[in-house]
Design a protein around this motif. Structure first.
Motif, PDB file in Angstrom:
ATOM      1  N   ALA A 167       1.683  -0.829  14.329  1.00 57.95           N
ATOM      2  CA  ALA A 167       3.110  -0.514  14.340  1.00 57.95           C
ATOM      3  C   ALA A 167       3.448   0.416  15.506  1.00 57.95           C
ATOM      4  O   ALA A 167       4.480   0.268  16.158  1.00 57.95           O
ATOM      5  CB  ALA A 167       3.503   0.133  13.009  1.00 57.95           C
ATOM      6  N   GLU A 168       2.563   1.365  15.765  1.00 55.65           N
ATOM      7  CA  GLU A 168       2.776   2.283  16.889  1.00 55.65           C
ATOM      8  C   GLU A 168       2.759   1.511  18.211  1.00 55.65           C
ATOM      9  O   GLU A 168       3.582   1.753  19.101  1.00 55.65           O
ATOM     10  CB  GLU A 168       1.694   3.363  16.891  1.00 55.65           C
ATOM     11  CG  GLU A 168       1.905   4.429  17.948  1.00 55.65           C
ATOM     12  CD  GLU A 168       0.839   5.509  17.876  1.00 55.65           C
ATOM     13  OE1 GLU A 168      -0.225   5.268  17.257  1.00 55.65           O
ATOM     14  OE2 GLU A 168       1.065   6.591  18.432  1.00 55.65           O
ATOM     15  N   ASP A 169       1.829   0.565  18.343  1.00 50.46           N
ATOM     16  CA  ASP A 169       1.781  -0.276  19.554  1.00 50.46           C
ATOM     17  C   ASP A 169       3.104  -1.012  19.726  1.00 50.46           C
ATOM     18  O   ASP A 169       3.689  -1.030  20.822  1.00 50.46           O
ATOM     19  CB  ASP A 169       0.659  -1.311  19.451  1.00 50.46           C
ATOM     20  CG  ASP A 169      -0.726  -0.703  19.463  1.00 50.46           C
ATOM     21  OD1 ASP A 169      -0.871   0.413  19.974  1.00 50.46           O
ATOM     22  OD2 ASP A 169      -1.651  -1.364  18.953  1.00 50.46           O
ATOM     23  N   MET A 170       3.550  -1.658  18.640  1.00 50.19           N
ATOM     24  CA  MET A 170       4.751  -2.490  18.744  1.00 50.19           C
ATOM     25  C   MET A 170       5.976  -1.644  19.091  1.00 50.19           C
ATOM     26  O   MET A 170       6.819  -2.058  19.897  1.00 50.19           O
ATOM     27  CB  MET A 170       4.968  -3.250  17.436  1.00 50.19           C
ATOM     28  CG  MET A 170       6.163  -4.203  17.469  1.00 50.19           C
ATOM     29  SD  MET A 170       6.075  -5.489  18.757  1.00 50.19           S
ATOM     30  CE  MET A 170       5.001  -6.693  17.967  1.00 50.19           C
ATOM     31  N   HIS A 171       6.059  -0.455  18.506  1.00 50.75           N
ATOM     32  CA  HIS A 171       7.181   0.426  18.852  1.00 50.75           C
ATOM     33  C   HIS A 171       7.162   0.740  20.346  1.00 50.75           C
ATOM     34  O   HIS A 171       8.199   0.670  21.030  1.00 50.75           O
ATOM     35  CB  HIS A 171       7.110   1.711  18.033  1.00 50.75           C
ATOM     36  CG  HIS A 171       8.196   2.680  18.369  1.00 50.75           C
ATOM     37  ND1 HIS A 171       7.967   3.833  19.096  1.00 50.75           N
ATOM     38  CD2 HIS A 171       9.526   2.658  18.116  1.00 50.75           C
ATOM     39  CE1 HIS A 171       9.101   4.490  19.266  1.00 50.75           C
ATOM     40  NE2 HIS A 171      10.072   3.800  18.673  1.00 50.75           N
ATOM     41  N   GLY A 172       5.985   1.044  20.854  1.00 55.42           N
ATOM     42  CA  GLY A 172       5.887   1.341  22.289  1.00 55.42           C
ATOM     43  C   GLY A 172       6.213   0.141  23.161  1.00 55.42           C
ATOM     44  O   GLY A 172       6.710   0.290  24.280  1.00 55.42           O
ATOM     45  N   PHE A 182       9.676   1.454  11.866  1.00 54.37           N
ATOM     46  CA  PHE A 182       8.346   0.839  11.804  1.00 54.37           C
ATOM     47  C   PHE A 182       7.500   1.363  10.639  1.00 54.37           C
ATOM     48  O   PHE A 182       6.352   0.950  10.483  1.00 54.37           O
ATOM     49  CB  PHE A 182       7.611   1.052  13.130  1.00 54.37           C
ATOM     50  CG  PHE A 182       8.040   0.078  14.186  1.00 54.37           C
ATOM     51  CD1 PHE A 182       7.430  -1.158  14.302  1.00 54.37           C
ATOM     52  CD2 PHE A 182       9.088   0.381  15.035  1.00 54.37           C
ATOM     53  CE1 PHE A 182       7.843  -2.068  15.247  1.00 54.37           C
ATOM     54  CE2 PHE A 182       9.513  -0.518  15.989  1.00 54.37           C
ATOM     55  CZ  PHE A 182       8.886  -1.749  16.095  1.00 54.37           C
ATOM     56  N   ILE A 183       8.072   2.241   9.856  1.00 55.37           N
ATOM     57  CA  ILE A 183       7.305   2.755   8.710  1.00 55.37           C
ATOM     58  C   ILE A 183       6.848   1.629   7.777  1.00 55.37           C
ATOM     59  O   ILE A 183       5.686   1.617   7.336  1.00 55.37           O
ATOM     60  CB  ILE A 183       8.137   3.814   7.945  1.00 55.37           C
ATOM     61  CG1 ILE A 183       8.296   5.065   8.821  1.00 55.37           C
ATOM     62  CG2 ILE A 183       7.480   4.159   6.605  1.00 55.37           C
ATOM     63  CD1 ILE A 183       9.206   6.128   8.229  1.00 55.37           C
ATOM     64  N   LEU A 239       0.832  -1.206   0.000  1.00 55.60           N
ATOM     65  CA  LEU A 239       0.000   0.000   0.000  1.00 55.60           C
ATOM     66  C   LEU A 239       0.864   1.254   0.000  1.00 55.60           C
ATOM     67  O   LEU A 239       0.532   2.258  -0.650  1.00 55.60           O
ATOM     68  CB  LEU A 239      -0.927   0.000   1.220  1.00 55.60           C
ATOM     69  CG  LEU A 239      -2.147  -0.928   1.148  1.00 55.60           C
ATOM     70  CD1 LEU A 239      -2.815  -1.016   2.511  1.00 55.60           C
ATOM     71  CD2 LEU A 239      -3.150  -0.429   0.110  1.00 55.60           C
ATOM     72  N   GLN A 240       1.970   1.207   0.738  1.00 56.02           N
ATOM     73  CA  GLN A 240       2.876   2.355   0.740  1.00 56.02           C
ATOM     74  C   GLN A 240       3.494   2.571  -0.650  1.00 56.02           C
ATOM     75  O   GLN A 240       3.665   3.704  -1.096  1.00 56.02           O
ATOM     76  CB  GLN A 240       3.964   2.143   1.785  1.00 56.02           C
ATOM     77  CG  GLN A 240       3.413   2.121   3.206  1.00 56.02           C
ATOM     78  CD  GLN A 240       4.488   1.820   4.221  1.00 56.02           C
ATOM     79  OE1 GLN A 240       5.661   1.799   3.905  1.00 56.02           O
ATOM     80  NE2 GLN A 240       4.079   1.600   5.454  1.00 56.02           N
ATOM     81  N   VAL A 241       3.803   1.471  -1.311  1.00 52.95           N
ATOM     82  CA  VAL A 241       4.326   1.570  -2.680  1.00 52.95           C
ATOM     83  C   VAL A 241       3.252   2.136  -3.607  1.00 52.95           C
ATOM     84  O   VAL A 241       3.546   2.948  -4.502  1.00 52.95           O
ATOM     85  CB  VAL A 241       4.811   0.188  -3.167  1.00 52.95           C
ATOM     86  CG1 VAL A 241       5.168   0.234  -4.654  1.00 52.95           C
ATOM     87  CG2 VAL A 241       6.000  -0.284  -2.342  1.00 52.95           C
ATOM     88  N   ALA A 242       2.018   1.732  -3.395  1.00 50.86           N
ATOM     89  CA  ALA A 242       0.910   2.239  -4.223  1.00 50.86           C
ATOM     90  C   ALA A 242       0.820   3.755  -4.126  1.00 50.86           C
ATOM     91  O   ALA A 242       0.619   4.451  -5.135  1.00 50.86           O
ATOM     92  CB  ALA A 242      -0.405   1.593  -3.780  1.00 50.86           C
TER      93      ALA A 242
END
Length: 398
Positions: A200-205, A219-220, A151-154
């Motif tokens: 991703a935000e959860d996992m970073h925390g 985590f981007i 999706l980011q590539v899209a």
């Protein structure tokens, strides 16, 4: 355990329910698949393709592992519609040699641009450990990355149309064929079925700390894009299997014949029931399936024979011996323990806490699955306490 009288899926299978005759909702959904107006669905697909054709540098993005499903979806879209796709692979770090060769051959024969991303291995190990301790599922980086990175590539390439392969209706009741709806890969589905409920935000925390900090930018690749960015490109992310009837066996026969796609061994699964090449791309699949067996009392062989029974390629009586003979300890577990940096005793303790009732695993069971041919080629790391890791400690459940 109670099992479906037709396909043998047990009551510990996610989303399963049984009717008064003991037939599961997955089997009932498959019955409805047979009466869907696939001709009308194909007309919808024709219109969708024409809506987006030629509007960007690429007509669509095809997320691609090189396994049977993504290879078929790429083949179908290029042969049936002559599309110009950008093929995108999120490399989870466990690709097997045969799948790499299959992917290279497929891309050369079809003639498609290919973009591959491999994430930071040190970060991958940390999130594998965190996800395993919290969910007994070490594949968070894979579950998340393969659905967010394309999706980011899209967005980056301004390509709004994405085609995924099999619909979830084939394997679970989160989505089914009963409602006769197109299955979209959107953020709702991502948070419900893909990322273990951990953003991703959860996992970073969860893993960031003053003693061992983690750069948020790492985590981007696992971050679901903002809705406003997706709306800006007018994205449309769909499963090809919502428009054409998905048949694993027939699809594999086509790519084997047309592209020379090759099957491989799958750890813990007899080759005679996996002629279509289920889950052969990842060398951690055996360990993943073993954890499922320890928690729920079934594994990959049961899921594969269930497909065959639903599609009339095997009788329930023929499937039963495979169902009753699975659950052997895979050699890949030792590789996983090295990545996680824990002993088997520690591993067993974590898994045992998540057993799904009424199944109780016998931790005294010692039978092992055969080695697969490429095991010596896998990347390995030693566990911190190699002596403890190599001398297995079993916890007897009483």
């Amino acid at each position: 355990m109670r099992r479906c009288k037709r396909c043998h899926l047990p009551e510990t299978y996610e989303t399963i329910e049984f009717d008064n005759e003991g037939i599961c909702n997955i089997c009932k959904s498959t019955e409805h698949k047979k009466v869907i107006d696939w001709g009308a669905r194909k007309e919808l697909l024709d219109a969708l393709v024409e809506k987006y054709r030629g509007k960007s540098d690429y007509d669509c993005i095809v997320p691609f592992s090189g396994g049977k499903d993504s290879t078929f979806q790429l083949y179908y879209l290029m042969k049936e519609y002559k599309l110009k796709p950008l093929v995108v692979r999120f490399n989870h770090g466990f690709m097997r040699p045969t799948v790499r060769e299959n992917a290279e051959r497929t891309l050369k024969l079809l003639g498609a641009d290919f973009l591959e991303f491999t994430p930071n291995w040190k970060l991958v190990k940390r999130v594998m450990l965190e996800a395993f301790k919290r969910k007994t599922d070490f594949c968070w980086h894979c579950h998340s990355g393969i659905y967010t990175y394309p999706l980011q590539v899209a967005i980056r390439y301004n390509v709004p149309l994405l085609f995924w392969g099999e619909p979830l209706a084939e394997i679970s009741h989160y989505y089914d064929y009963l409602n006769d709806e197109i299955e979209y890969e959107d953020e709702t589905k991502f948070n419900m079925c893909r990322n273990l409920g951990i953003t991703a935000e959860d996992m970073h925390g969860m893993i960031d700390s003053p003693e061992d900090p983690v750069d948020r930018r790492d985590f981007i690749p696992y971050t679901y894009p903002a809705l406003k960015e997706l709306k800006r490109i007018q994205y449309c992310s769909v499963c090809l299997g919502s428009f054409i009837p998905w048949d694993y066996t027939k699809n594999s026969e086509i790519i084997m014949r047309e592209l020379g796609w090759k099957n491989d061994e799958l750890e813990g699964v007899p080759l005679e029931i996996n002629g279509h090449g289920e889950k052969i791309e990842c060398f951690m699949q055996g360990a993943r399936d073993y954890i499922k067996y320890m928690k729920r009392g079934y594994s990959r062989a049961t899921q594969i024979t269930a497909f065959h029974v639903r599609n009339g390629r095997m009788t329930p009586e023929q499937a039963l011996p495979y169902v009753m003979n699975e659950g052997k300890r895979p050699p890949s577990l030792d590789v996983l323990l090295g990545y996680l940096g824990m002993t088997e005793s520690e591993f067993n303790t974590i898994v045992r806490a998540t057993e799904v009732s009424p199944y109780h695993h016998d931790y005294g069971r010692t039978d092992e699955a055969p080695r697969v041919w490429d095991q010596d080629l896998w990347y390995k790391e030693a566990a911190p306490d190699a002596g403890a890791s190599n001398s297995r400690v079993y916890l007897k459940v009483v």
